[in-house]
Design a protein around this motif. Sequence first.
Motif, mmCIF file in Angstrom:
data_model
loop_
_atom_site.group_PDB
_atom_site.id
_atom_site.type_symbol
_atom_site.label_atom_id
_atom_site.label_comp_id
_atom_site.label_asym_id
_atom_site.label_seq_id
_atom_site.Cartn_x
_atom_site.Cartn_y
_atom_site.Cartn_z
ATOM 1 N N ILE A 171 0.844 -1.205 0.000
ATOM 2 C CA ILE A 171 0.000 0.000 0.000
ATOM 3 C C ILE A 171 0.878 1.254 0.000
ATOM 4 O O ILE A 171 0.584 2.237 -0.683
ATOM 5 N N ALA A 172 1.987 1.217 0.742
ATOM 6 C CA ALA A 172 2.835 2.410 0.892
ATOM 7 C C ALA A 172 4.250 2.130 0.382
ATOM 8 O O ALA A 172 4.691 0.976 0.365
ATOM 9 N N PRO A 173 4.974 3.195 0.005
ATOM 10 C CA PRO A 173 6.398 3.001 -0.296
ATOM 11 C C PRO A 173 7.166 2.641 0.976
ATOM 12 O O PRO A 173 6.698 2.930 2.083
ATOM 13 N N VAL A 174 8.322 2.021 0.823
ATOM 14 C CA VAL A 174 9.059 1.545 2.009
ATOM 15 C C VAL A 174 10.497 1.195 1.632
ATOM 16 O O VAL A 174 10.797 0.960 0.452
ATOM 17 N N TYR A 175 11.385 1.169 2.627
ATOM 18 C CA TYR A 175 12.711 0.559 2.484
ATOM 19 C C TYR A 175 12.676 -0.748 3.264
ATOM 20 O O TYR A 175 12.403 -0.744 4.471
ATOM 21 N N PHE A 176 12.923 -1.875 2.581
ATOM 22 C CA PHE A 176 13.085 -3.155 3.272
ATOM 23 C C PHE A 176 14.585 -3.430 3.361
ATOM 24 O O PHE A 176 15.285 -3.440 2.330
ATOM 25 N N PRO A 185 27.916 -14.547 4.724
ATOM 26 C CA PRO A 185 28.604 -13.318 4.330
ATOM 27 C C PRO A 185 28.204 -12.895 2.918
ATOM 28 O O PRO A 185 28.007 -13.735 2.042
ATOM 29 N N GLY A 186 28.072 -11.581 2.719
ATOM 30 C CA GLY A 186 27.683 -11.055 1.406
ATOM 31 C C GLY A 186 26.177 -10.926 1.240
ATOM 32 O O GLY A 186 25.703 -10.253 0.325
ATOM 33 N N GLU A 187 25.398 -11.579 2.125
ATOM 34 C CA GLU A 187 23.936 -11.524 1.987
ATOM 35 C C GLU A 187 23.380 -10.335 2.770
ATOM 36 O O GLU A 187 23.265 -10.375 4.003
ATOM 37 N N GLY A 188 23.080 -9.293 2.040
ATOM 38 C CA GLY A 188 22.476 -8.098 2.644
ATOM 39 C C GLY A 188 21.917 -7.250 1.528
ATOM 40 O O GLY A 188 22.492 -7.204 0.433
ATOM 41 N N ALA A 189 20.784 -6.594 1.761
ATOM 42 C CA ALA A 189 20.172 -5.794 0.691
ATOM 43 C C ALA A 189 19.352 -4.654 1.271
ATOM 44 O O ALA A 189 18.728 -4.800 2.327
ATOM 45 N N ILE A 190 19.396 -3.524 0.562
ATOM 46 C CA ILE A 190 18.456 -2.422 0.830
ATOM 47 C C ILE A 190 17.528 -2.380 -0.382
ATOM 48 O O ILE A 190 17.969 -2.110 -1.506
ATOM 49 N N ILE A 191 16.261 -2.692 -0.146
ATOM 50 C CA ILE A 191 15.270 -2.731 -1.227
ATOM 51 C C ILE A 191 14.446 -1.452 -1.148
ATOM 52 O O ILE A 191 13.781 -1.204 -0.136
ATOM 53 N N VAL A 192 14.521 -0.635 -2.186
ATOM 54 C CA VAL A 192 13.770 0.619 -2.206
ATOM 55 C C VAL A 192 12.500 0.379 -3.014
ATOM 56 O O VAL A 192 12.567 0.053 -4.201
#
Length: 360
Positions: free
Chosen positions: A246-251, A258-265
């Motif tokens: 419903i809304a925009p978000v940063y997940f 190691p190496g597994e990380g994400a910023i989802i815009v």
Amino acid sequence: FNQYRLANDELLSMTKDETTPGKEAVSAKTYIVNLDLPPMERWNNVFQHFNPEDFTVAIRTLIHEFLPSNLVIYILEEVASELDRYIPQPFADELRGISNNFRIGLGDLVLGNLVYDLSAFTHSTFPRACTSIVALDKMGRIIHGRNLDYLIGKKLKALTMQVDYQKNGKTLFMATTYLGYIGVITGTKNGAFSVSGDQRNTGNIFENFLSALNGSWPTFMLQRMVLEDAKDYQEAVALLSRTSTIAPVYFIVGGAKPGEGAIIVRDQAHLRNITLMDNRWYILETNYDPWNAPPKFDDRRDAGIAAMNKVGRENMDPEELYKVLSVPPVFNTHTTYTTIMSAADPNVYRTMIRYDAPSD
Ligand SMILES: CCCCCCCCCCCCCCCC(=O)NCCO
């Protein structure tokens, strides 16, 4: 965190500012939610520890402070009466169960649970503040820390708790939430991934309404669904990237390796951008798009980066990450809780309720 004392039922049932304890962070208490029970009964184990009347007073105060417009309240009363159109199962029945079993107004519960979806758009009235960091620690583990900052922070502290969501008598995932908030803003699935959501204010409220009418997910109910259903980091990133909200978000997602990380815009219907951790030792998100400079009046990003670099990867561990999240203005007057978690190590999960936050 051993220096901090444990919260108790009496403390958590307090809902008034004047009953807030002294300037000391307190460990959040953990409650079990059994996902094998019918949705209408799942929250009984939690709510039996609280006074429903106190909760109703607290939730009405929160709603009043957040949603002053009679129009918005009218619209949400409509949502409450057409619950199944806007809230997917099992969440709709969980809300019905809490409402029926503890005589708490369904409209109040729905309003409280959709507050994020109704407030995440471009406006200037709400201060933005929330910080999430995924880092590789000195032992080679991915650790994930977050501050949850919110305008009504003082009231939310009294409602903060950890929830151990279980299936077949075993933990499926851990979450930190506020009493009555059945979505997940912060959580970990052991051996798979951790996730936190930070507010993204873009577009206008009508885009959020349109997205709701199109059947999109209430943003943090999606996070909970992903914690329940996704088997690993890759699946979590895929679901959080492509499912309409419903809304925009940063997940912000951390993995178990190691190496597994994400910023989802996220925009409501689309993935706007994704930053992967890859060879970096940490990634950090506050409330601004990573490709734009943060505003001068609220630069928690550079303060967080400076604090992380000062510690360095060789010294990083859960205690140090907690200290980074305690550096002003990353730690600020709106900080309700700090959670440190790790998908690689269930023993790391810990939430401190930040009664020690600086006052206005
Ligand atoms: C019945 C529910 C009772 C509690 C309602 C509380 C709703 C709180 C919703 C919090 C959503 C937080 C979003 C991310 C945090 C963040 O980025 N904060 C900065 C913006 O203020």
